[in-house]
Design a protein around this motif. Structure first.
Motif, short mmCIF file in Angstrom:
data_model
loop_
_atom_site.label_atom_id
_atom_site.label_comp_id
_atom_site.label_asym_id
_atom_site.label_seq_id
_atom_site.Cartn_x
_atom_site.Cartn_y
_atom_site.Cartn_z
N TYR A 61 2.87 9.75 69.13
CA TYR A 61 2.48 8.88 70.23
C TYR A 61 2.84 9.53 71.55
CZ TYR A 61 2.35 5.19 66.67
OH TYR A 61 2.07 4.44 65.55
N VAL A 62 1.93 9.46 72.51
CA VAL A 62 2.22 9.90 73.87
C VAL A 62 1.87 8.73 74.78
CG1 VAL A 62 1.72 11.54 75.71
CG2 VAL A 62 1.66 12.30 73.32
N PHE A 63 2.88 8.20 75.46
CA PHE A 63 2.70 7.11 76.41
C PHE A 63 2.80 7.69 77.82
CE2 PHE A 63 4.39 5.27 72.57
CZ PHE A 63 3.64 4.11 72.41
N LYS B 54 -1.73 6.43 82.01
CA LYS B 54 -3.08 5.98 81.62
C LYS B 54 -3.06 5.04 80.43
CE LYS B 54 -4.72 10.50 82.70
NZ LYS B 54 -5.18 11.70 82.07
N GLY B 55 -2.15 5.27 79.49
CA GLY B 55 -2.10 4.46 78.27
C GLY B 55 -1.36 5.19 77.18
N VAL B 56 -1.95 5.17 75.99
CA VAL B 56 -1.30 5.79 74.84
C VAL B 56 -2.31 6.63 74.07
CG1 VAL B 56 -1.66 3.75 73.39
CG2 VAL B 56 0.10 5.35 72.76
N VAL B 57 -1.83 7.77 73.59
CA VAL B 57 -2.63 8.63 72.72
C VAL B 57 -1.88 8.67 71.39
CG1 VAL B 57 -3.54 10.94 72.33
CG2 VAL B 57 -3.43 10.02 74.66
N ILE B 58 -2.61 8.38 70.33
CA ILE B 58 -2.03 8.39 68.99
C ILE B 58 -2.74 9.48 68.21
CG2 ILE B 58 -1.57 7.05 66.91
CD1 ILE B 58 -2.18 4.54 68.66
N SER B 59 -1.94 10.37 67.62
CA SER B 59 -2.56 11.43 66.83
C SER B 59 -1.80 11.62 65.53
CB SER B 59 -2.61 12.74 67.63
OG SER B 59 -1.32 13.11 68.05
N THR C 251 -6.33 2.83 76.75
CA THR C 251 -5.78 2.53 78.08
C THR C 251 -4.86 1.33 77.93
OG1 THR C 251 -7.54 0.99 78.66
CG2 THR C 251 -7.91 3.33 79.20
N TRP C 252 -4.05 1.08 78.94
CA TRP C 252 -3.15 -0.06 78.89
C TRP C 252 -3.94 -1.37 78.81
CZ3 TRP C 252 1.58 0.67 77.52
CH2 TRP C 252 2.21 1.87 77.82
N LYS C 253 -5.11 -1.41 79.41
CA LYS C 253 -5.92 -2.63 79.38
C LYS C 253 -6.51 -2.90 78.00
CE LYS C 253 -7.00 -2.67 84.19
NZ LYS C 253 -7.88 -3.06 85.23
N GLU C 254 -6.67 -1.88 77.19
CA GLU C 254 -7.22 -2.06 75.84
C GLU C 254 -6.20 -2.63 74.86
OE1 GLU C 254 -10.43 1.15 74.74
OE2 GLU C 254 -8.75 2.12 75.81
#
Length: 158
Positions: free
Chosen positions: A91-93, A96-101, A110-113
């Motif tokens: 996880y990378v926070f 912009k938001g979070v990326v999960i790989s 995005t944070w709104k999602e």
């Protein structure tokens, strides 16, 4: 600023999430009320009920307080045996938001999602829908748990 985590869910963390997710909803609360009502009915009027009725009340008493939690924990154990849970999620926070790989797969949100974030003492549950969430246990945050919670609160309030 970004926070990076590698999380491999364990039985305890997933179990806590499944129990929380089940019993924090209205259906879970109603289940507990039904089980407690069955216990009260049994204790208050034991001689009033037939043997069959007592058996049904015992089953109802155990259903939501013993049997369902055991089934949820068993389901979590089986889920952890699936291939996608054998490798940690990265996880990378950031702003912009979070990326999960994981391996070659990658998802960005995005944070709104993000639908909802639940802050617990032992973990953070990040819901992407009403039924799916990713679990971030405190024990796997490498001392960044408080910073992660602060970042989430900051970006969710915007």
């Amino acid at each position: 600023m970004s926070i990076q985590l590698d999380v491999k869910l364990d039985k305890k963390s997933l179990g806590h999430f499944l129990l929380y997710h089940n019993y924090a909803r209205p259906a879970g609360v109603i289940g507990i009320i039904i089980s407690l009502a069955a216990v009260v009915a049994l204790c208050v009027r034991l001689d009033f009920w037939t043997t069959t009725q007592r058996g049904i009340l015992v089953v109802l008493a155990l259903l939501f307080t013993v049997l369902q939690p055991m089934m949820l924990l068993w389901k979590g154990k089986k889920q952890l045996q699936m291939e996608e849970f054998q490798e940690p999620f990265h996880y990378v926070f950031d702003e912009k938001g979070v990326v999960i790989s994981q391996k070659e797969q990658k998802q960005e949100f995005t944070w709104k999602e993000i639908r909802r974030i639940v802050y617990r003492r032992e973990a953070v549950y990040v819901y992407m829908s009403t039924v799916s969430a990713f679990v971030l246990p405190r024990t796997q945050c490498g001392g960044q748990f408080e910073a992660l919670v602060a970042m989430m609160k900051e970006h969710r309030e915007k």
